[in-house]
Design a protein around this motif. Structure first.
Motif, PDB file in Angstrom:
ATOM      1  N   UNK A  38     -20.931 -14.176  -4.491  1.00  0.00           N
ATOM      2  CA  UNK A  38     -22.125 -13.374  -4.185  1.00  0.00           C
ATOM      3  C   UNK A  38     -22.280 -12.981  -2.734  1.00  0.00           C
ATOM      4  N   UNK A  39     -21.877 -13.900  -1.835  1.00  0.00           N
ATOM      5  CA  UNK A  39     -22.120 -13.623  -0.415  1.00  0.00           C
ATOM      6  C   UNK A  39     -21.001 -12.793   0.194  1.00  0.00           C
ATOM      7  N   UNK A  40     -19.991 -12.453  -0.606  1.00  0.00           N
ATOM      8  CA  UNK A  40     -18.775 -11.839  -0.078  1.00  0.00           C
ATOM      9  C   UNK A  40     -18.138 -12.809   0.913  1.00  0.00           C
ATOM     10  N   UNK A  41     -16.927 -12.535   1.265  1.00  0.00           N
ATOM     11  CA  UNK A  41     -16.209 -13.524   2.079  1.00  0.00           C
ATOM     12  C   UNK A  41     -16.619 -13.506   3.538  1.00  0.00           C
ATOM     13  N   UNK A  42     -17.063 -12.373   4.024  1.00  0.00           N
ATOM     14  CA  UNK A  42     -17.251 -12.273   5.480  1.00  0.00           C
ATOM     15  C   UNK A  42     -18.463 -13.048   5.991  1.00  0.00           C
ATOM     16  N   UNK A  43     -19.278 -13.597   5.077  1.00  0.00           N
ATOM     17  CA  UNK A  43     -20.396 -14.412   5.569  1.00  0.00           C
ATOM     18  C   UNK A  43     -20.220 -15.879   5.200  1.00  0.00           C
ATOM     19  N   UNK A  44     -19.095 -16.216   4.562  1.00  0.00           N
ATOM     20  CA  UNK A  44     -18.904 -17.601   4.149  1.00  0.00           C
ATOM     21  C   UNK A  44     -18.250 -18.429   5.256  1.00  0.00           C
TER      22      UNK A  44
END
Ligand SMILES: Nc1ncnc2c1ncn2[C@@H]1O[C@H](COP(=O)(O)OP(=O)(O)OP(=O)(O)O)[C@@H](O)[C@H]1O
Ligand SMILES: [Mg+2]
Length: 112
Positions: A38-44
């Protein structure tokens, strides 16, 4: 019989392995994968850093389980892989049509 696919954090693999081993599972298949939720990878956050790739490294665990063991195994995976932060992963459950042990020809519950 059911086929479980669990996508978990790589550093949780050994905890999940130990737990499933003590549950008495017959085997498992492990693959290094990458993906996004859900958060996409760029914010994980991965290993303490905000991840800059489109995909975050994960581990995919797959195993065949009997109907009787399904609930317990799912619970074990959740308990041994959960951190409570975004990115803990997912479990997908499929109905499994057949299993066969190649060495002996045993099928289904005898084969898993
Ligand atoms: N809908 C999906 N289909 C296939 N794979 C998925 C799906 N959602 C997540 N995954 C896989 O699981 C990994 C971890 O997903 P993640 O735990 O971030 O899901 P999420 O829905 O964002 O939940 P959370 O809010 O807890 O982070 C992804 O990197 C991807 O490999
Ligand atoms: Mg997520």
């Amino acid at each position: 019989m059911y086929w479980l696919t669990a996508i978990v954090r790589p550093f949780k693999l050994s905890d999940v392995y130990e737990r499933l081993l003590s549950d008495g599972v017959g085997g498992m298949t492990v693959t290094e994968v990458k993906g996004f939720g859900n958060q996409r990878a760029d914010t994980e956050i991965y290993r303490g850093n905000a991840y800059t790739s489109r995909f975050v490294p994960k581990v995919k665990i797959e195993l065949a389980v009997s109907e009787k063991d399904l609930e317990r195994v799912v619970e074990s995976i959740v308990e041994s892989s959960q951190t409570g932060s975004p990115g803990d992963g997912k479990i997908f459950v499929y109905k499994l049509e057949q299993a066969l042990r190649i060495r002996t020809g045993e099928v289904d519950l005898e084969a898993i």
